[in-house]
Design a protein around this motif. Structure first.
Motif, PDB file in Angstrom:
ATOM      1  N   UNK A  66      31.747  46.292  54.348  1.00 59.72           N
ATOM      2  CA  UNK A  66      31.520  45.269  53.497  1.00 59.72           C
ATOM      3  C   UNK A  66      32.586  44.224  53.376  1.00 59.72           C
ATOM      4  N   UNK A  67      31.920  43.019  53.658  1.00 56.80           N
ATOM      5  CA  UNK A  67      32.961  41.934  53.806  1.00 56.80           C
ATOM      6  C   UNK A  67      33.488  41.628  52.313  1.00 56.80           C
ATOM      7  N   UNK A  68      32.518  41.617  51.412  1.00 54.80           N
ATOM      8  CA  UNK A  68      33.003  41.323  49.966  1.00 54.80           C
ATOM      9  C   UNK A  68      34.120  42.252  49.582  1.00 54.80           C
ATOM     10  N   UNK A  69      33.863  43.648  50.024  1.00 54.42           N
ATOM     11  CA  UNK A  69      34.956  44.530  49.463  1.00 54.42           C
ATOM     12  C   UNK A  69      36.180  44.418  50.193  1.00 54.42           C
ATOM     13  N   UNK A  70      36.290  43.833  51.549  1.00 44.19           N
ATOM     14  CA  UNK A  70      37.226  43.784  52.344  1.00 44.19           C
ATOM     15  C   UNK A  70      38.079  42.599  51.745  1.00 44.19           C
ATOM     16  N   UNK A  71      37.399  41.511  51.118  1.00 42.52           N
ATOM     17  CA  UNK A  71      38.230  40.245  50.728  1.00 42.52           C
ATOM     18  C   UNK A  71      38.787  40.665  49.389  1.00 42.52           C
ATOM     19  N   UNK A  72      38.055  41.602  48.532  1.00 41.18           N
ATOM     20  CA  UNK A  72      38.807  41.971  47.388  1.00 41.18           C
ATOM     21  C   UNK A  72      39.961  42.773  47.484  1.00 41.18           C
ATOM     22  N   UNK A  73      39.903  43.765  48.591  1.00 42.11           N
ATOM     23  CA  UNK A  73      41.071  44.802  49.157  1.00 42.11           C
ATOM     24  C   UNK A  73      41.963  43.874  49.448  1.00 42.11           C
ATOM     25  N   UNK A  74      41.901  42.829  50.309  1.00 38.78           N
ATOM     26  CA  UNK A  74      42.999  41.756  50.694  1.00 38.78           C
ATOM     27  C   UNK A  74      43.755  41.251  49.585  1.00 38.78           C
ATOM     28  N   UNK A  75      42.885  40.479  48.506  1.00 38.41           N
ATOM     29  CA  UNK A  75      43.408  39.923  47.325  1.00 38.41           C
ATOM     30  C   UNK A  75      44.304  40.923  46.679  1.00 38.41           C
ATOM     31  N   UNK A  76      43.878  42.404  46.409  1.00 35.14           N
ATOM     32  CA  UNK A  76      44.457  43.040  45.576  1.00 35.14           C
ATOM     33  C   UNK A  76      45.871  43.601  46.295  1.00 35.14           C
ATOM     34  N   UNK A  77      45.800  43.844  47.629  1.00 29.39           N
ATOM     35  CA  UNK A  77      46.885  43.985  48.256  1.00 29.39           C
ATOM     36  C   UNK A  77      47.959  42.955  48.322  1.00 29.39           C
ATOM     37  N   UNK A  78      47.772  41.707  48.178  1.00 30.53           N
ATOM     38  CA  UNK A  78      48.515  40.658  48.393  1.00 30.53           C
ATOM     39  C   UNK A  78      49.060  40.656  46.725  1.00 30.53           C
ATOM     40  N   UNK A  79      48.326  40.704  45.857  1.00 32.55           N
ATOM     41  CA  UNK A  79      48.706  40.535  44.177  1.00 32.55           C
ATOM     42  C   UNK A  79      49.550  41.826  44.010  1.00 32.55           C
ATOM     43  N   UNK A  80      49.303  43.002  44.688  1.00 32.11           N
ATOM     44  CA  UNK A  80      50.403  44.049  44.047  1.00 32.11           C
ATOM     45  C   UNK A  80      49.854  44.878  42.868  1.00 32.11           C
ATOM     46  N   UNK A  81      48.527  44.488  42.322  1.00 33.83           N
ATOM     47  CA  UNK A  81      48.029  45.194  41.302  1.00 33.83           C
ATOM     48  C   UNK A  81      46.666  44.632  40.839  1.00 33.83           C
ATOM     49  N   UNK A  82      45.998  45.433  40.263  1.00 38.86           N
ATOM     50  CA  UNK A  82      44.448  44.981  39.626  1.00 38.86           C
ATOM     51  C   UNK A  82      44.640  43.774  38.739  1.00 38.86           C
ATOM     52  N   UNK A  83      45.787  43.842  38.097  1.00 39.33           N
ATOM     53  CA  UNK A  83      45.838  42.892  37.013  1.00 39.33           C
ATOM     54  C   UNK A  83      45.776  41.700  37.375  1.00 39.33           C
ATOM     55  N   UNK A  84      46.885  41.523  38.441  1.00 41.42           N
ATOM     56  CA  UNK A  84      47.272  39.932  38.889  1.00 41.42           C
ATOM     57  C   UNK A  84      45.830  39.675  39.817  1.00 41.42           C
ATOM     58  N   UNK A  85      45.427  40.546  40.557  1.00 42.49           N
ATOM     59  CA  UNK A  85      44.180  40.094  41.415  1.00 42.49           C
ATOM     60  C   UNK A  85      42.987  39.636  40.615  1.00 42.49           C
ATOM     61  N   UNK A  86      42.993  39.997  39.232  1.00 39.24           N
ATOM     62  CA  UNK A  86      41.531  39.396  38.382  1.00 39.24           C
ATOM     63  C   UNK A  86      42.005  38.083  38.387  1.00 39.24           C
TER      64      UNK A  86
END
Length: 296
Positions: A2-22
């Motif tokens: 799923x491309x949308x999930x992959x983009x979310x994963x990438x954003x979370x990995x960059x941010x280092x936390x769910x909170x920052x990724x929000x």
């Protein structure tokens, strides 16, 4: 996958936390967490190790992040190429620079650029932390250092000089310093914790003319260059400021103008992939024309 999930994963990995990724994803923390858990179930691997201070990529997660990073970067390059027109600058251009330079020097000149290029849309991102241009967090940057990345094109924009400044109100009340020794009689404002870019030697004016590592005690500290300017302008005391931020500011004057502080360089930076993009060229040419009108 799923491309949308992959983009979310990438954003979370960059941010280092769910909170920052929000913030970047504009999604709730619970929604992001559900998408990551779903992706892990689909791939049958664990992508993150969760700990008290945030998230860390597993070995599998690191491999997926590297691949996703390359794909997202390439897709953004394709998007730029397809959207670019050779005859006329049009489309969106995202520009990033430090807060002080962006708010006080760049923003007032953007209206003129947009009048010259009515088919362009500009997004300005002011952040004292450098964004990653390789994955197009921004298209171009005005950085207060020479970039180390080999895949970036960079050209020096201007030397940034620092001097001591004070308001006419403060100086008329407390006297105009005529020598370095006179500075000991004056109040100073300095940079506090979290000193912003491009301030690399925040204490130079506090140590000026003193020996044995001594320094003057400031009566006020602030972690913003613009905040420092406002404090000086209001008459709190003297402070070291970059010359560009004082242009056209009323009731503020240079103190002991022969004494110059640390010099830094501003560079115009963009990825190799945007080398021939018309709107990047148009913005670059505009910047240099505006710089030539001012001598900081």
């Amino acid at each position: 996958m799923d491309w949308d999930k992959l983009k979310i994963f990438h954003a979370v990995a960059e941010a280092g936390s769910f909170t920052k990724a929000t913030i970047n994803l504009n999604l709730s923390q619970s929604a992001i967490s559900r998408q990551i858990q779903s992706l892990e179930r689909n791939l049958k691997v664990q992508l993150f190790e969760r700990h008290a201070r945030g998230l860390a990529l597993t070995e599998n997660g690191g491999y997926l992040f590297k691949t996703a990073h390359e794909v997202i970067s390439k897709l953004k390059e394709v998007e730029t190429t397809l959207g670019d027109q050779k005859d006329k600058p049009r489309g969106k251009l995202t520009v990033t620079t430090v807060v002080s330079f962006g708010t006080t020097w760049l923003t007032p000149r953007i209206q003129e650029f947009m009048q010259l290029n009515p088919e362009m849309e500009i997004e300005l991102i002011f952040d004292d932390k450098e964004l990653d241009l390789s994955i197009r967090q921004a298209d171009v940057g005005i950085w207060m250092r020479r970039p180390k990345q080999l895949n970036y094109i960079q050209k020096k924009l201007i030397d940034i000089n620092y001097h001591i400044y004070g308001s006419t109100k403060y100086l008329e009340k407390n006297g105009y310093p005529k020598s370095i020794n006179d500075l000991n009689k004056h109040k100073f404002i300095s940079y506090g914790k979290g000193t912003p870019s491009p301030v690399f030697n925040p204490d130079w004016v506090l140590r000026l003319g003193l020996k044995d590592q001594k320094k003057r005690k400031p009566i006020m500290k602030v972690n913003s260059v613009y905040g420092l300017l406002l404090a000086v302008q209001s008459g709190v005391g003297l402070a070291a400021l970059p010359d560009y931020i004082t242009v056209s500011v009323p009731n503020i004057v240079k103190v002991l103008p022969q004494i110059e502080g640390p010099r830094t360089e501003a560079h115009f930076v963009y990825p190799q992939s945007l080398k021939n993009v018309v709107r990047v060229q148009a913005f670059r040419n505009f910047l240099y024309s505006k710089i030539s009108e001012w001598k900081f």
